[in-house]
Design a protein around this motif. Structure first.
Motif, short mmCIF file in Angstrom:
data_model
loop_
_atom_site.label_atom_id
_atom_site.label_comp_id
_atom_site.label_asym_id
_atom_site.label_seq_id
_atom_site.Cartn_x
_atom_site.Cartn_y
_atom_site.Cartn_z
N UNK A 196 -6.49 -8.13 3.32
CA UNK A 196 -6.76 -6.69 3.41
C UNK A 196 -6.40 -5.99 2.10
N UNK A 197 -7.03 -6.42 1.04
CA UNK A 197 -6.67 -5.93 -0.29
C UNK A 197 -7.10 -4.48 -0.48
N UNK A 198 -8.34 -4.17 -0.11
CA UNK A 198 -8.83 -2.80 -0.31
C UNK A 198 -8.07 -1.82 0.56
N UNK A 219 -5.00 -2.09 1.59
CA UNK A 219 -3.66 -1.88 1.05
C UNK A 219 -3.73 -1.05 -0.23
N UNK A 220 -4.81 -1.20 -0.98
CA UNK A 220 -4.99 -0.33 -2.13
C UNK A 220 -5.03 1.14 -1.73
N UNK A 221 -5.69 1.41 -0.59
CA UNK A 221 -5.71 2.78 -0.07
C UNK A 221 -4.32 3.23 0.35
N UNK A 222 -3.56 2.32 0.96
CA UNK A 222 -2.18 2.63 1.33
C UNK A 222 -1.38 2.99 0.09
N UNK A 223 -1.54 2.21 -0.97
CA UNK A 223 -0.82 2.48 -2.22
C UNK A 223 -1.19 3.84 -2.79
N UNK A 224 -2.47 4.20 -2.68
CA UNK A 224 -2.88 5.51 -3.21
C UNK A 224 -2.30 6.64 -2.37
N UNK A 232 2.58 -11.05 -1.15
CA UNK A 232 2.42 -12.51 -1.19
C UNK A 232 2.31 -13.11 0.21
N UNK A 233 3.20 -12.71 1.12
CA UNK A 233 3.30 -13.40 2.40
C UNK A 233 2.50 -12.78 3.52
N UNK A 234 2.13 -11.51 3.40
CA UNK A 234 1.31 -10.85 4.42
C UNK A 234 -0.13 -10.73 3.98
N UNK A 235 -0.35 -10.22 2.77
CA UNK A 235 -1.72 -10.03 2.27
C UNK A 235 -2.29 -11.29 1.61
N UNK A 236 -1.39 -12.17 1.15
CA UNK A 236 -1.80 -13.36 0.40
C UNK A 236 -2.68 -12.98 -0.79
N UNK A 237 -2.18 -12.00 -1.54
CA UNK A 237 -2.96 -11.47 -2.68
C UNK A 237 -2.03 -11.18 -3.85
N UNK A 238 -1.15 -12.13 -4.14
CA UNK A 238 -0.14 -11.92 -5.16
C UNK A 238 -0.74 -11.56 -6.52
N UNK A 239 -1.93 -12.08 -6.81
CA UNK A 239 -2.54 -11.82 -8.11
C UNK A 239 -2.97 -10.37 -8.30
N UNK A 240 -3.04 -9.61 -7.21
CA UNK A 240 -3.48 -8.21 -7.30
C UNK A 240 -2.29 -7.26 -7.38
N UNK A 286 -0.17 0.57 7.03
CA UNK A 286 0.18 -0.74 6.49
C UNK A 286 0.64 -1.71 7.56
N UNK A 287 1.14 -1.18 8.68
CA UNK A 287 1.62 -2.05 9.76
C UNK A 287 0.52 -2.95 10.31
N UNK A 288 -0.73 -2.49 10.27
CA UNK A 288 -1.81 -3.27 10.85
C UNK A 288 -2.52 -4.19 9.89
N UNK A 289 -2.04 -4.29 8.66
CA UNK A 289 -2.73 -5.10 7.66
C UNK A 289 -2.31 -6.56 7.74
N UNK A 290 -3.22 -7.42 7.26
CA UNK A 290 -2.95 -8.85 7.25
C UNK A 290 -3.61 -9.51 6.07
N UNK A 291 -3.77 -10.80 6.15
CA UNK A 291 -4.29 -11.59 5.04
C UNK A 291 -5.65 -11.08 4.58
#
Length: 202
Positions: free
Chosen positions: A86-88, A90-95, A25-33, A79-84
């Motif tokens: 960066x949905x794709x 972070x998806x790679x980070x999750x995988x 929510x606060x870093x990626x601003x992508x709460x819906x994902x 993940x440390x370098x991600x920001x608003x």
């Protein structure tokens, strides 16, 4: 020794789980994902488990677990370098981190069984090992919350407010990396002694 390594590694895995919603929510601003991120993480973990079992057969339990922890560190460091937005990424980070989770799910239990066998405690006595192991598993979640949330509070982070993104990223990703590396060091130095049979004196 094994349970200390297990708890250290478990806390490292539990901290991101505790802070995921804040980070998204606060870093990626992508709460819906968020549901997609969670599904990716756990599906990757399920996919990784049988693969890590095969890897462990080839290189041994200790080295396979070390490889899994190392892969997890690489994912969280990214993940440390991600920001608003960066949905794709972070998806790679999750995988990647989910796939690494497969090692955490498949290997420590096998090492526990090895410790029980090496100490000649199969049978009813093994229940004490398993009970302590389950207690440690539950404790990691409480320890993670007890570490992560006070750190965020000390940093001045307030959920939903701008200005705390860097602190949140550091606690979400850098702290787990540090704990994972500590667990790697302990495993590399100590686990070889755990896997050696214990000789009982008459």
């Amino acid at each position: 020794r094994l349970i200390v390594i297990f708890v250290t590694n478990g806390v490292a895995a539990a901290i991101p789980a505790t802070l995921l919603l804040f980070f998204v929510r606060d870093v990626l601003h992508a709460e819906e994902v968020t549901p997609v991120f969670l599904a990716t993480y756990f599906l990757a973990g399920a996919l990784g488990m049988p693969i890590w079992v095969v890897v462990a057969r080839q290189i041994g339990l200790r080295l396979a677990w070390l490889a899994g922890m190392g892969l997890s560190v690489a994912g969280f460091a990214w993940a440390l370098g991600l920001g608003s937005g960066d949905v794709w990424a972070f998806g790679a980070v999750c995988f990647v981190t989910g796939f690494a989770l497969g090692a955490d799910l498949a290997i420590p239990g096998a090492l526990l069984a090895q410790v029980i066998a090496d100490h000649g405690d199969r049978g009813p006595a093994s229940g004490a090992y398993v009970g302590l192991w389950n207690l440690a598993t539950k404790a990691t979640l409480a320890i993670a919350a007890g570490v992560a949330l006070p750190l965020l509070d000390l940093s001045g982070y307030q959920p939903g407010q701008a200005g705390g993104e860097i602190a949140l990223s550091l606690v979400y990703a850098a702290v787990p990396c540090g704990l994972k590396l500590l667990a790697c060091a302990m495993l590399g130095l100590s686990l070889i002694h755990i896997s050696e049979p214990t000789r009982r004196t008459p």
